[in-house]
Write a protein that holds these residues in place. Structure first.
Motif, PDB file in Angstrom:
ATOM      1  N   CYS A 318       3.889  -3.500  -1.845  1.00 15.94           N
ATOM      2  CA  CYS A 318       3.321  -2.254  -1.316  1.00 15.94           C
ATOM      3  C   CYS A 318       4.170  -1.037  -1.687  1.00 15.94           C
ATOM      4  CB  CYS A 318       3.183  -2.315   0.199  1.00 15.94           C
ATOM      5  SG  CYS A 318       1.883  -3.421   0.742  1.00 15.94           S
ATOM      6  N   VAL A 321       2.894  -0.049  -4.903  1.00 14.44           N
ATOM      7  CA  VAL A 321       1.645   0.712  -4.742  1.00 14.44           C
ATOM      8  C   VAL A 321       1.965   2.142  -4.312  1.00 14.44           C
ATOM      9  CG1 VAL A 321      -0.498   0.914  -3.400  1.00 14.44           C
ATOM     10  CG2 VAL A 321       0.262  -1.337  -4.225  1.00 14.44           C
ATOM     11  N   ILE A 351       2.798  -4.705  -9.776  1.00 15.42           N
ATOM     12  CA  ILE A 351       1.408  -4.962  -9.373  1.00 15.42           C
ATOM     13  C   ILE A 351       0.861  -6.216 -10.060  1.00 15.42           C
ATOM     14  CG2 ILE A 351      -0.927  -4.006  -9.221  1.00 15.42           C
ATOM     15  CD1 ILE A 351       1.327  -2.566  -7.542  1.00 15.42           C
ATOM     16  N   ASN A 403      -3.575  -4.356  -0.589  1.00 15.22           N
ATOM     17  CA  ASN A 403      -3.099  -3.205  -1.357  1.00 15.22           C
ATOM     18  C   ASN A 403      -3.281  -3.430  -2.857  1.00 15.22           C
ATOM     19  OD1 ASN A 403      -2.233  -0.636  -0.778  1.00 15.22           O
ATOM     20  ND2 ASN A 403      -0.194  -1.231  -0.096  1.00 15.22           N
ATOM     21  N   VAL A 404      -3.023  -4.669  -3.302  1.00 10.90           N
ATOM     22  CA  VAL A 404      -3.269  -5.013  -4.705  1.00 10.90           C
ATOM     23  C   VAL A 404      -4.762  -4.892  -5.010  1.00 10.90           C
ATOM     24  CG1 VAL A 404      -3.265  -6.925  -6.368  1.00 10.90           C
ATOM     25  CG2 VAL A 404      -1.249  -6.502  -4.951  1.00 10.90           C
ATOM     26  N   THR A 407      -5.882  -1.301  -5.355  1.00 13.12           N
ATOM     27  CA  THR A 407      -5.306  -0.700  -6.560  1.00 13.12           C
ATOM     28  C   THR A 407      -6.049  -1.176  -7.810  1.00 13.12           C
ATOM     29  OG1 THR A 407      -3.154  -0.609  -5.468  1.00 13.12           O
ATOM     30  CG2 THR A 407      -3.170  -0.368  -7.862  1.00 13.12           C
TER      31      THR A 407
END
Ligand SMILES: [Zn+2]
Length: 630
Positions: A318, A321, A351, A403-404, A407
């Motif tokens: 994160c 991110v 990522i 979060n991945v 993104t």
């Protein structure tokens, strides 16, 4: 409708939406596809399994607080998942996913109270009261993710129920935390980016004003003291007075991103330049080779300058991110390619590392040196976060997988921008970019196998009858050897931005050639934990030594021959030996008595290096990025 991830009202570069930048294949296309087919559904399954969506059902059924599961911020992962789904639906028009998104929103909507308050963890009989635990409660953090999800939905689909929920929540919090209200902030920044983007989406200035209040209030000890110190949540010093990022790395990067948003919208040059300087310092002294940020497990925090131990790297996914969010905002504000450089480094090495090949397991922390092979995580229960040394399907605190997912679903936005003059390509993947200039529509297609090789072919697909720009980033790692070929005319290109201004015809081509061949990387000697060690990069990829490729199997004993690097079309090898035992009794020797400790005791053997992002996809292993030379 413009499907922008962020949409600043001013800036050097204008963002392009996910409808204007399409990735159609290659390294990132494969990952977007994995997200579409597997990662998002995996997250949907787990937020149900963990009961985090069920918390909303339980609120309606009057079963809270007894039936509540997860930590204070569990609601936020449902919102982040919805954001990922919203971008994905915008990208692909996936109708089945759209139905599932609506079903999720339908379960959330009735939980919102009459005054706009929305949270499953506070305010009911038997729960902590609303806003009574601002340092740790994450209530405004949850709203921030709700607002970002609503912006994604609004920009891709339209003003639906989710946007209405978000508007009521935003109005509520402006009333409660506005001038004359609660004079405090949330322990975890995130509401700031949410509010500014929601202000941009709705054209409602009070949301921006509220974000500015939160930025200005923070740093004056409003959250009180806690064991890890006020710097843990950036409440020790106002952000405009800070020198470098410190404290909890996700908090620090999210706050900085929100501060840039506020600075850009309020024309606050002092605040903008303060964040620019802090990021520059952080990149120069507090960032891992991978782009990872946060070198302390305690407090999931930044360390001091040059405190970057490989084996204790926290480098939370994160925080990667957060760094990309921040760097993207600064790229738009300033146009400087160094921000796109850091986005590239972080995308390929943080990522891309987080999800396993299966799309059903994720890293939370991203160490640069794994000393012991991990244990395979259970597939049917959540893992403890930092304890997992292999990717795990889910975590007790599981901020990273969603979060991945969000993104990857919105990735195209980071790859290209526009100005009145033309198109800027910042990242390279097969795909298309289109935009409207004053004279009409222009467009390009990109063909490349990057980063396997450095050839990027850009073809003009749409043009106008006057000169316009195609600007290309030459990455900072491409120190020499990059060339640009425009319709047969070749010229050298150094790191930075190469701008080609022509009256392009449809079918014109621009060929960018980047020298991706593997090279050594030497650390700044001030990073004391890395002295005497070398790493290898190949183009944007950080490479690593993994035990499954090593004859001795022990990366901890490895020593590398600095004359040995070869790169055969991406098969990168170095010579690795293994140091032997010196003493079984006491590992500290007196060279005057014993002679110097001995060097390599095994023969050096050519050993294949693996891209760091791909490590631990072949079962439990040990791994190191930095290799000792003695
Ligand atoms: Zn996380």
């Amino acid at each position: 409708m413009s499907e922008h991830l962020v949409s600043p009202s001013t800036g050097t570069l204008q963002p392009l939406g996910i409808d204007q930048v399409r990735i159609t294949g290659g390294f990132w296309g494969e990952r977007q596809q994995l997200n579409a087919t597997t990662i998002i559904e995996h997250c949907e399954k787990w937020v149900e399994k963990m009961g985090w969506v069920g918390n909303f059902d339980a609120a309606i059924a009057g079963r809270l607080p007894g039936a509540r599961t997860g930590r204070q911020f569990a609601d936020s992962d449902v919102y982040k998942l919805i954001e990922a789904m919203a971008w994905e639906i915008g990208r692909t028009g996936d109708l089945a996913m759209d139905e599932r998104l609506r079903a999720l929103v339908d379960r959330i909507a009735p939980v919102q109270e009459a005054d706009g308050y929305l949270n499953t963890n506070f305010g009911r009989r038997g729960q902590v009261g609303r806003y009574e635990d601002l340092p740790h409660g994450h209530e405004l953090y949850c709203y921030g993710h709700l607002l970002q999800a609503a912006v994604a939905r609004g920009r891709t689909t339209g003003d639906d129920l989710l946007v209405q929920i978000a508007r009521r929540a935003a109005d509520h919090l402006c009333e409660v935390f506005g001038d004359g209200g609660i004079e405090s902030v949330c322990g975890h920044p995130e509401i700031e980016v949410g509010l500014v983007e929601f202000a941009r989406y709705t054209n409602e200035p009070k949301y921006l004003q509220q974000a500015k209040l939160f930025i200005d209030r923070r740093g004056h000890g409003v959250l009180g003291d806690l064991e890890l110190g006020r710097s843990y949540f950036q409440d020790d010093i106002p952000i405009r007075k800070s020198r470098a990022f410190a404290g909890h790395a996700v908090r620090a990067t999210y706050l900085a991103a929100g501060a840039v948003d506020v600075a850009v919208e309020t024309d606050d040059e002092e605040l903008l330049h303060s964040v620019i300087d802090q990021l520059a310092h952080t990149v120069a002294a507090r960032t891992y080779l991978t782009g990872g940020m946060g070198s302390r497990h305690e407090g999931e925090a930044f360390g001091g300058d040059f405190e970057l131990p490989s084996d204790r790297a926290y480098a939370e996914t994160c925080a990667g991110v957060g760094s990309i969010m921040l760097n993207y905002r600064l790229l738009l504000a300033t146009g400087e390619p160094r921000y796109a450089d850091l986005i590239e480094r972080t995308l390929f090495n943080v990522i891309a590392t987080a999800p396993g090949d299966d799309g059903q397991s994720f890293y939370y922390t991203n160490t640069l040196h794994q000393r012991e092979p991990g244990e395979i995580a259970p597939t049917d229960e959540a893992s403890m976060r930092a304890a997992s040394s292999l990717r795990a399907p889910w975590y007790e605190v599981s901020c990273c997988p969603t979060n991945v997912a969000r993104t990857l679903a919105s990735l195209g936005s980071y790859f290209a921008t526009a100005t009145a003059e033309g198109i800027q390509l910042h990242q390279y993947a097969p795909g298309t970019v289109t935009t409207e200039l004053d004279g009409g529509a222009v467009g390009i297609s990109v063909a490349t196998e990057y980063p396997n090789n450095g050839e990027v072919t850009i073809e003009v697909t749409d043009t106008i009858d006057e000169p316009w720009d195609i600007a290309l980033r030459v990455p900072a790692w491409a120190k020499e050897g990059a060339t640009v070929n425009v319709n047969g005319t070749i010229r050298n290109a150094g790191p930075g931005t190469v701008t080609l201004r022509e009256t392009f015809a449809v079918g014109d081509t621009v060929q960018l050639s980047l020298p991706v061949e593997a090279h050594w990387v030497e650390p700044d000697p001030r990073i004391d934990s890395l002295r005497g060690q070398l790493a290898v990069e190949r183009g944007p990829l950080v490479m690593c030594l993994e035990s499954v490729d090593l004859q001795s199997g022990d990366v901890n004993a490895a020593t590398v021959d600095r004359g040995s690097l070869t790169d055969d079309s991406g098969r990168v090898t170095v010579s690795i030996g293994s140091i032997g035992d010196v003493s079984d009794e006491w590992p500290y020797l007196d060279p005057a008595v014993m002679g110097a400790p001995t060097g390599p005791t095994t023969e050096m053997a050519p050993t294949t290096l693996t891209p760091y992002h791909a490590w631990a996809n072949r079962g439990p292993s040990t791994m190191r990025v930095w290799m000792p030379t003695g």
